[in-house]
Design an enzyme around this catalytic site. Structure first.
Site, PDB file in Angstrom:
ATOM      1  N   ARG A 114      -0.478   2.673   5.547  1.00  0.00           N
ATOM      2  CA  ARG A 114      -1.248   1.306   5.395  1.00  0.00           C
ATOM      3  C   ARG A 114      -0.189   0.128   5.230  1.00  0.00           C
ATOM      4  NH1 ARG A 114      -3.229   2.575  -0.914  1.00  0.00           N
ATOM      5  NH2 ARG A 114      -0.986   3.593  -1.461  1.00  0.00           N
ATOM      6  N   CYS A 118       1.349  -7.175  10.542  1.00  0.00           N
ATOM      7  CA  CYS A 118       2.067  -8.610  10.497  1.00  0.00           C
ATOM      8  C   CYS A 118       1.039  -9.555   9.898  1.00  0.00           C
ATOM      9  CB  CYS A 118       2.157  -9.014  12.098  1.00  0.00           C
ATOM     10  SG  CYS A 118       2.736 -10.601  12.023  1.00  0.00           S
ATOM     11  N   ASN A 152      -5.317  -5.057  -0.395  1.00  0.00           N
ATOM     12  CA  ASN A 152      -4.717  -4.114  -1.333  1.00  0.00           C
ATOM     13  C   ASN A 152      -3.237  -4.217  -1.507  1.00  0.00           C
ATOM     14  OD1 ASN A 152      -5.041  -1.369  -3.016  1.00  0.00           O
ATOM     15  ND2 ASN A 152      -3.380  -0.666  -1.525  1.00  0.00           N
ATOM     16  N   GLU A 153      -2.856  -4.456  -2.657  1.00  0.00           N
ATOM     17  CA  GLU A 153      -1.524  -4.660  -2.876  1.00  0.00           C
ATOM     18  C   GLU A 153      -0.676  -5.124  -1.834  1.00  0.00           C
ATOM     19  OE1 GLU A 153      -0.346  -0.472  -4.112  1.00  0.00           O
ATOM     20  OE2 GLU A 153      -1.123  -0.956  -6.278  1.00  0.00           O
ATOM     21  N   GLU A 311      -6.284  -0.597 -11.503  1.00  0.00           N
ATOM     22  CA  GLU A 311      -6.328   0.432 -11.243  1.00  0.00           C
ATOM     23  C   GLU A 311      -5.518   1.303 -12.381  1.00  0.00           C
ATOM     24  OE1 GLU A 311      -4.399   1.759  -7.575  1.00  0.00           O
ATOM     25  OE2 GLU A 311      -5.588   0.441  -6.397  1.00  0.00           O
ATOM     26  N   LYS A 360      -4.680  13.629  -2.186  1.00  0.00           N
ATOM     27  CA  LYS A 360      -5.866  14.603  -2.644  1.00  0.00           C
ATOM     28  C   LYS A 360      -5.522  15.181  -3.924  1.00  0.00           C
ATOM     29  CE  LYS A 360      -3.709  18.025   0.397  1.00  0.00           C
ATOM     30  NZ  LYS A 360      -2.756  17.248   1.090  1.00  0.00           N
TER      31      LYS A 360
HETATM   32  C1  GAL Z   1      -2.060   2.182  -5.751  1.00  0.00           C
HETATM   33  C2  GAL Z   1      -3.180   1.948  -4.685  1.00  0.00           C
HETATM   34  C3  GAL Z   1      -4.031   3.001  -4.498  1.00  0.00           C
HETATM   35  C4  GAL Z   1      -3.749   4.216  -4.640  1.00  0.00           C
HETATM   36  C5  GAL Z   1      -2.924   4.328  -5.926  1.00  0.00           C
HETATM   37  C6  GAL Z   1      -2.299   5.689  -6.258  1.00  0.00           C
HETATM   38  O1  GAL Z   1      -0.946   1.610  -5.602  1.00  0.00           O
HETATM   39  O2  GAL Z   1      -3.451   0.419  -4.693  1.00  0.00           O
HETATM   40  O3  GAL Z   1      -4.722   2.733  -3.366  1.00  0.00           O
HETATM   41  O4  GAL Z   1      -2.690   4.396  -3.717  1.00  0.00           O
HETATM   42  O5  GAL Z   1      -1.861   3.521  -5.892  1.00  0.00           O
HETATM   43  O6  GAL Z   1      -1.773   5.777  -7.426  1.00  0.00           O
HETATM   44 ZN    ZN Z   2       4.927 -10.384  11.966  1.00  0.00          ZN
END
Ligand code: GAL
Ligand code: ZN
Length: 676
Positions: A114, A118, A152-153, A311, A360
């Site tokens: 992920r 670009c 996301n991030e 999170e 998982k």
């Molecule tokens: C974050 C991310 C989540 C998941 C999580 C696991 O950085 O946004 O999608 O991957 O970490 O700790």
């Molecule tokens: Zn680029």
């Protein structure tokens, strides 16, 4: 300021990935029943759903999502709706390879992972716009949706020709002429003068890494590119009828983005917190302080409103070198720690463990056993129960009178410059060590960067402000002149915003404020140290030892060793109505703790709790109608806080006359006891 979440107070939620379970309706049904049991009132959905939302180009299937959002809403669970740009579908990458990211070695990544896209590709921007628009039209005004979670991030950079062309445009806007650019980057060095804009390339290991103005500007550009990409995402939502607030999940000290630049783009700051609790040595206090520091840094991006803990893990991660369980009490403590530092939510990654894929074995509220009677599940439900009673704190802030500088551009400059210690300058560590002094006292503190307004603070710590930009020296001068107390420490005021050394005495523009100049900088090997005696106690010094020449400043401590033994290392100078301290060397934690305590006490700064906190215990505060102190025990043993005045438990009403006792990892909310 209290965000409008459709009447919800504290949010208690998690990332929810129903797209992985669409062929198992019984699981989705169990999810909702269990969420209610776990006191979950919101879930973040759709963050990685693109392939389900648009299985083929232009074919949108949002029905399943709308159905889930509906069902959640009917059950009292609100949705934070993700936009899916963080991970693109395979068909998109295969059909339009330009959407994939180009690495610093100038080769294009293959489909996979992920955050592999670009930020410039017109195709990617259009596709993201279109899918976001569909989401906005379908669900952007749904009564059950409270917030947009864009992407996301956000992270990293792309080095493709399109991004590099944008970089050149960005540079042209900034410098207007190549002559200005060459001067600002000091390109006469090693004959690196540019004679045409097209010659400029992003800094990469195989190419140019020695023009520090270039690397700094590239870093600034990467932040601006990301912000520009975010604007495109948000425009898709706004132009398609959704006015819901927007957040994106940040990553504390993440290197590649200057998060302070996000403050006007997002409505609410949220971030993902994954502290490494229970390291084998030293207990949890250091991690507690570091995590608190991250909370305060994230909160400071938008100072006028609380943030969200987007999170955190309910149990363990799967990506630490060693993934430990949270010991009993730690889940409550780490969740309440976020609240204590100004979060209006506790949210988790993730609701349910996936069956496959690399996460998982990442902790989740519901594990593969599908049970709702596990330790983790009960821990989560308890946090939700407690949050229900803390709604009165929503929207409130700590209202700090002290601030610490953390400036991303300064960080990049320190990291990428050459000398005096290429073995590690430890800027973040130094910032965190100084922060820890405030944490140990329970003294509310904000973070500022060089573009921040400094008014309203009484005490400012400025560790390792190597770069002076945005007129920071003028702001610091005015701050001290008007009565502020400034604590500057080593490696200070040496270069301007393109990493050109100032000509003249250092710290640039502040030698009269500090009452000294710095003449030389000695660097120490990791195994070396110097020391000083201050207030009758000996403290170890490390990293860098500067040789300073006081003019007006008083010398408070001197080096004890080396050829500069007897020379000043800690100085104080009265300037205008204020005072400026200068620490010329890296110091051990004890010094920062003792020194900032001395300063805070001499200034009479108000702590979260009027008490001397035992080791490993911190307190922070939120001022709703009245201040509430949140007292947190990061020790695996009971701790007792002796009080200076009677306090009352904010939750239970219990009165603490002389002391507050905290069980291992316990946290208590207290307020001043008012006798009727
Ligand atoms: C974050 C991310 C989540 C998941 C999580 C696991 O950085 O946004 O999608 O991957 O970490 O700790
Ligand atoms: Zn680029």
């Amino acid at each position: 300021m209290k965000p409008d979440f459709k009447g919800l107070d504290m949010l208690h939620g998690c990332d929810y990935n129903p797209e992985q379970w669409l062929d198992m309706p019984e699981i989705l049904e169990q999810d909702i029943a269990c969420m209610k049991k776990a006191n979950i009132n919101c879930v973040s959905v759709g963050i990685f759903s693109w392939a389900c939302l648009e299985p083929e180009e232009g074919v949108y299937r949002l029905g399943w999502l709308a159905e889930i959002v509906d069902r959640l809403y009917k059950n009292g669970i609100y949705t934070i709706l993700g936009t899916p740009s963080g991970a693109r579908p395979v068909w998109l990458a295969k059909k339009y390879p330009e959407v994939l990211r180009v690495a610093p070695d100038m080769t294009r990544n293959l489909m996979g992972a992920r955050h592999n896209h670009c930020f410039t590709s017109p195709v990617y921007r259009r596709k993201v716009y279109e899918v976001n628009a569909m989401l906005a039209k379908t669900l952007g005004n749904h009564p059950g949706v409270i917030l947009w979670h864009i992407s996301n991030e956000y992270s990293g950079a792309c080095f493709c020709p399109l991004c590099q062309a944008e970089f050149r445009i960005w540079l042209k806007n900034k410098y207007k002429s190549l002559e200005n650019l060459n001067k600002a980057w000091w390109t006469a060095f090693w004959s690196h003068r540019y004679t045409d804009w097209s010659q400029i390339e992003a800094p990469v290991p195989k190419g140019e890494m020695d023009v520090h103005g270039l690397t700094l500007d590239w870093n600034r550009f990467v932040t601006d590119r990301t912000v520009d990409f975010m604007k495109n995402e948000i425009a898709a939502l706004r132009e398609n009828g959704s006015q819901l607030p927007v957040t994106t999940n940040l990553m504390e000290f993440h290197y590649s983005l200057n998060y302070f630049k996000f403050k006007d783009i997002i409505d609410i700051v949220s971030w993902d917190s994954y502290p490494m609790w229970h390291l084998p040595a030293g207990g949890d206090a250091a991690m507690g302080a570091r995590t608190a520091c991250c909370h305060d840094l994230m909160r400071s991006i938008k100072k006028d409103r609380p943030f969200l803990l987007m999170e955190s893990t309910p149990s363990m991660t799967n990506w630490f070198p060693v993934s430990k369980l949270k010991k009993p009490g730690m889940h409550m403590l780490s969740s309440m720690q976020a609240i204590a530092h100004g979060a209006d939510s506790v949210q988790y990654f993730q609701w349910r463990k996936s069956r496959g894929g690399s996460e998982k074995f990442h902790g989740a509220v519901v594990s593969h056993d599908c049970r709702d009677d596990t330790r983790v599940f009960k821990d989560v439900a308890e946090v939700g129960e407690r949050l229900k009673k803390l709604g009165g704190l929503c929207g409130s802030l700590p209202q700090a009178k002290a601030a610490i500088f953390f400036d991303w551009e300064n960080r990049w400059a320190i990291q990428e410059t050459k000398g005096p210690r290429n073995a590690g300058m430890h800027y973040e560590k130094t910032v965190i060590a100084q922060y820890r002094a405030f944490w140990e006292m329970g003294l509310p503190v904000d973070f500022v960067d060089m573009e921040s307004d400094l008014t309203g603070y009484s005490l400012i710590a400025a560790p390792m402000l190597y770069m002076y930009r945005s007129g920071v020296e003028k702001k610091l001068r005015a701050f001290v002149e008007n009565g502020g107390v400034l604590v500057g420490s080593f490696f200070q005021g040496l270069v301007n915003e393109t990493d050109l050394c100032f000509l003249g005495d250092a710290p640039h523009g502040l030698t009269d404020v500090y009452g000294l100049r710095v003449e030389e900088i000695d660097a120490l090997y990791d195994e070396e140290s110097n020391s000083m005696n201050w207030n009758g106690k000996e403290y170890a010094l490390s990293l860098l030892c500067e040789r300073v020449r006081p003019s007006a400043a008083d010398t408070l401590a001197v080096y004890s060793r080396d050829f500069y033994a007897g020379e000043a290392v800690l100085c104080a100078n009265s300037f205008g109505k204020g005072r400026a301290y200068y620490l010329a060397a890296g110091a051990e934690q004890d010094f920062y703790s003792d020194f900032f305590r001395y300063i805070a006490e001499s200034l009479g700064l108000e702590k979260a709790l009027s008490a001397q906190l035992p080791q490993g215990v911190s307190a922070s505060r939120r001022i709703a109608d009245k201040p509430v102190a949140i007292v947190q025990n990061f020790n695996a043993e009971t701790a007792v806080v002796q009080l200076n005045s009677e306090m009352q438990d904010y939750e239970s009403g219990e009165i603490y006359t002389a002391a507050i006792e905290l069980a291992p990892y316990e946290v208590k909310f207290v307020k001043e006891y008012e006798k009727n």
